[in-house]
Motif scaffolding. Structure first.
Motif, PDB file in Angstrom:
ATOM      1  N   PRO A 182       0.807  -1.236   0.000  1.00 30.99           N
ATOM      2  CA  PRO A 182       0.000   0.000   0.000  1.00 30.99           C
ATOM      3  C   PRO A 182       0.830   1.272   0.000  1.00 30.99           C
ATOM      4  O   PRO A 182       0.359   2.317  -0.455  1.00 30.99           O
ATOM      5  CB  PRO A 182      -0.817  -0.120   1.290  1.00 30.99           C
ATOM      6  N   LEU A 183       2.077   1.198   0.502  1.00 26.72           N
ATOM      7  CA  LEU A 183       2.924   2.387   0.515  1.00 26.72           C
ATOM      8  C   LEU A 183       3.308   2.829  -0.892  1.00 26.72           C
ATOM      9  O   LEU A 183       3.664   3.994  -1.106  1.00 26.72           O
ATOM     10  CB  LEU A 183       4.198   2.108   1.329  1.00 26.72           C
ATOM     11  N   MET A 184       3.228   1.910  -1.840  1.00 24.50           N
ATOM     12  CA  MET A 184       3.605   2.217  -3.222  1.00 24.50           C
ATOM     13  C   MET A 184       2.405   2.548  -4.098  1.00 24.50           C
ATOM     14  O   MET A 184       2.564   2.814  -5.284  1.00 24.50           O
ATOM     15  CB  MET A 184       4.373   1.033  -3.810  1.00 24.50           C
ATOM     16  N   LEU A 185       1.210   2.483  -3.534  1.00 25.53           N
ATOM     17  CA  LEU A 185       0.004   2.779  -4.296  1.00 25.53           C
ATOM     18  C   LEU A 185      -0.367   4.250  -4.151  1.00 25.53           C
ATOM     19  O   LEU A 185      -0.105   4.858  -3.106  1.00 25.53           O
ATOM     20  CB  LEU A 185      -1.158   1.905  -3.815  1.00 25.53           C
ATOM     21  N   PRO A 186      -0.966   4.840  -5.168  1.00 25.35           N
ATOM     22  CA  PRO A 186      -1.383   6.246  -5.056  1.00 25.35           C
ATOM     23  C   PRO A 186      -2.490   6.416  -4.031  1.00 25.35           C
ATOM     24  O   PRO A 186      -3.189   5.460  -3.677  1.00 25.35           O
ATOM     25  CB  PRO A 186      -1.876   6.576  -6.468  1.00 25.35           C
TER      26      PRO A 186
END
Length: 217
Positions: free
Chosen positions: A49-53
């Motif tokens: 989730p840290l890499m998702l917008p």
């Protein structure tokens, strides 16, 4: 009571981790290092989730998190299968030792680069947003992981019992020389079985994160 519900909460991760042993066993491999795939799969799920917008749809996010957990966990067990097939390393020993390496990597990442600054006494990654967590089954205090874990076991049973790939795994596990003589791609079958087994363990790690802890800790 509480003890029964707590047991059911853990049922899904246990069922999925058991598949890490059961699926490769059909090809004659004894994999006992599923804990490493569980740990790394959970970590992959927690950091995806840290890499998702921002404002990314939760349904698609959960699908991507599941894919990440499956691929990371599966890839870790595939490494043990690869060492067995191409380097002659006993898969029981290599999978066990790889589990220790995986746990060391997990601890390093959670206590270091990925640590939530607010987790003082119990290092963990940043908590997942509420919409990324798995809720409970209707009328029960047991999360949806129980349903998905049971569904995964049924899927594997049908695959192994009635599928062509399941039959191929049985042939390889029963007599690998005969499997080669009839033209089966033995190496590919074994590595794919390891991928499925490790992927299931990776999904077990995901369930620990999205349904029980809310983070990797």
């Amino acid at each position: 009571g509480f003890a029964w519900e707590n047991t059911l909460q853990r049922a899904a991760p246990l069922m999925l981790t058991a598949l890490c042993v059961a699926i490769p066993a059909r090809t004659g491999l004894i994999i006992i290092g599923g804990e490493g795939a569980v740990a790394l799969g959970g970590l992959a799920c927690a950091v995806t989730p840290l890499m998702l917008p921002e404002a990314f749809p939760a349904t698609f996010a959960l699908f991507i998190m599941a894919a990440a957990a499956f691929l990371v966990g599966g890839g870790w067990i595939v490494l043990a299968g690869w060492l067995r097939q191409f380097r002659g390393v006993n898969e029981t020993i290599s999978s066990l030792l790889l589990a220790y390496i995986a746990l060391a990597l997990f601890n390093h990442m959670v206590e270091g680069p990925l640590r939530d600054p607010g987790s003082l006494n119990k290092p963990s990654t940043l908590p997942l947003p509420e919409e990324y967590l798995v809720g409970s089954l209707p009328g029960l205090d047991v999360h949806w992981g129980l349903f998905w874990g049971a569904l995964a076991c049924i899927f594997v049973y049908v695959l192994v019992r009635y599928g062509v790939f399941g039959f191929s795994m049985s042939v390889v596990g029963g007599n690998i020389r005969a499997a080669r003589l009839v033209g089966l791609p033995v190496n590919r079958i074994i590595l794919l079985a390891c991928l499925l087994g490790g992927g299931a363990a990776g999904l077990a790690g995901m369930m620990e994160v999205v349904a029980i802890h809310g983070s990797a800790n």
